[in-house]
Write a protein that holds these residues in place. Sequence first.
Motif, PDB file in Angstrom:
ATOM      1  N   ILE B  55      41.784  34.511  43.716  1.00  0.00           N
ATOM      2  CA  ILE B  55      40.471  34.603  43.052  1.00  0.00           C
ATOM      3  C   ILE B  55      39.722  35.843  43.550  1.00  0.00           C
ATOM      4  N   PHE B  57      40.715  38.761  43.877  1.00  0.00           N
ATOM      5  CA  PHE B  57      41.032  39.999  43.150  1.00  0.00           C
ATOM      6  C   PHE B  57      40.125  40.228  41.932  1.00  0.00           C
ATOM      7  N   VAL B  58      39.455  39.190  41.452  1.00  0.00           N
ATOM      8  CA  VAL B  58      38.427  39.412  40.419  1.00  0.00           C
ATOM      9  C   VAL B  58      37.021  39.243  40.998  1.00  0.00           C
ATOM     10  N   PRO B  97      23.465  44.894  30.404  1.00  0.00           N
ATOM     11  CA  PRO B  97      24.299  43.731  30.070  1.00  0.00           C
ATOM     12  C   PRO B  97      25.689  43.791  30.715  1.00  0.00           C
ATOM     13  N   VAL B  98      26.199  45.005  30.925  1.00  0.00           N
ATOM     14  CA  VAL B  98      27.523  45.144  31.563  1.00  0.00           C
ATOM     15  C   VAL B  98      27.421  44.687  33.023  1.00  0.00           C
ATOM     16  N   GLY B 101      27.106  41.019  33.187  1.00  0.00           N
ATOM     17  CA  GLY B 101      28.404  40.380  32.937  1.00  0.00           C
ATOM     18  C   GLY B 101      29.244  40.337  34.202  1.00  0.00           C
ATOM     19  N   PHE B 102      29.310  41.457  34.931  1.00  0.00           N
ATOM     20  CA  PHE B 102      30.094  41.479  36.172  1.00  0.00           C
ATOM     21  C   PHE B 102      29.458  40.565  37.221  1.00  0.00           C
ATOM     22  N   ALA B 104      27.796  37.812  36.566  1.00  0.00           N
ATOM     23  CA  ALA B 104      28.133  36.440  36.161  1.00  0.00           C
ATOM     24  C   ALA B 104      29.568  36.104  36.556  1.00  0.00           C
ATOM     25  N   VAL B 105      30.486  37.074  36.377  1.00  0.00           N
ATOM     26  CA  VAL B 105      31.880  36.843  36.789  1.00  0.00           C
ATOM     27  C   VAL B 105      31.939  36.582  38.290  1.00  0.00           C
ATOM     28  N   LEU B 108      30.467  33.006  39.033  1.00  0.00           N
ATOM     29  CA  LEU B 108      31.290  31.883  38.554  1.00  0.00           C
ATOM     30  C   LEU B 108      32.635  31.816  39.279  1.00  0.00           C
ATOM     31  N   THR B 109      33.265  32.974  39.500  1.00  0.00           N
ATOM     32  CA  THR B 109      34.541  32.939  40.219  1.00  0.00           C
ATOM     33  C   THR B 109      34.311  32.542  41.682  1.00  0.00           C
ATOM     34  N   LEU B 112      34.184  28.864  41.742  1.00  0.00           N
ATOM     35  CA  LEU B 112      35.528  28.290  41.613  1.00  0.00           C
ATOM     36  C   LEU B 112      36.357  28.501  42.876  1.00  0.00           C
ATOM     37  N   TYR B 121      30.738  23.780  44.827  1.00  0.00           N
ATOM     38  CA  TYR B 121      30.690  24.941  43.928  1.00  0.00           C
ATOM     39  C   TYR B 121      29.577  25.899  44.337  1.00  0.00           C
ATOM     40  N   LEU B 214      37.033  49.688  33.468  1.00  0.00           N
ATOM     41  CA  LEU B 214      36.486  48.846  32.398  1.00  0.00           C
ATOM     42  C   LEU B 214      34.960  48.966  32.344  1.00  0.00           C
TER      43      LEU B 214
END
Lengths: 46, 239
Positions: B55, B57-58, B97-98, B101-102, B104-105, B108-109, B112, B121, B214
């Motif tokens: 996990i 790695f992201v 927004p970009v 987005g990162f 939020a990733v 959330l990750t 997890l 969590y 990206l």
Amino acid sequence: MSAHAVYVMSAYLVALVILGGLLVSSLATRNRVRRELAARGLERKK
Amino acid sequence: MADLHFLANPARFRRFSQRVLPSLAFATVLMLAVGLYMALIQSPPDYQQGDTVRIMFVHVPSAWLAMAGYALLAGLGASLLIWRHPLAALMARASAPVGAGFCAVCLLTGALWGRPMWGAYWVWDARLTSMLLLFFLYLGHIALSRAYDEPERGDRAAAILALVGVINLPIIKFSVDWWNTLHQPASVARLGGPSIHPSILIPLLWMAATLFLLFVLLVLLRTDTEIDRRRLENAELQA
């Protein structure tokens, strides 16, 4: 991939949905704006 | 720096992005394919965390990019307020927004990853809370930049928020040193070098480079769209 596979795969899925969603929405918005510009005769010069 | 000033002209920026975007997209897809192979198949499980280390790695590159994205917003905000660069406001609208987005990733990750490792969590830990604050700062920037009928007023208000909010970046970075946190301390960007074994460090840096590409791709694409959108709005005002 062990008992924790569900967490690992969920994490990659979340990243795919969010970042993929950003890419798809960015492309869709770009196409929409370009169509609206074209409708007004303001297309980009190549 | 001279190159950055050169790109401050929207027309020049658009020509630059048109040239760069196709090869950037190709490189991103190629690096992502290799990166996912390294992250999910090639790299070994951690001796303590097992496969959950994948996990990272992201999660970690997303955290770096969320912070770098906010530093970019602050730089663009300064550029707008001090030099009134015409492109700064458009790029800030495109980048927020970009970055969100990162962010939020990352959140959330992280949740997890936290569940199997910490048994929860979410905890109101200094690192997690300051990262959540960064996400809200991004949302505030997006909302403020769109809150006014005159886009220029929204851009200026959002630029001020970006500059004020930049104080949160060192808090995020050093939160694990300043407070007792459940979150682990820095293991890559630290004095004395990384404490991670190369078999895990190399895929991590590869995925960071991939997600950086990206990020750049998304920012260029969206800035290009913002330039067109501003042209459309000006045409509507003149009609």
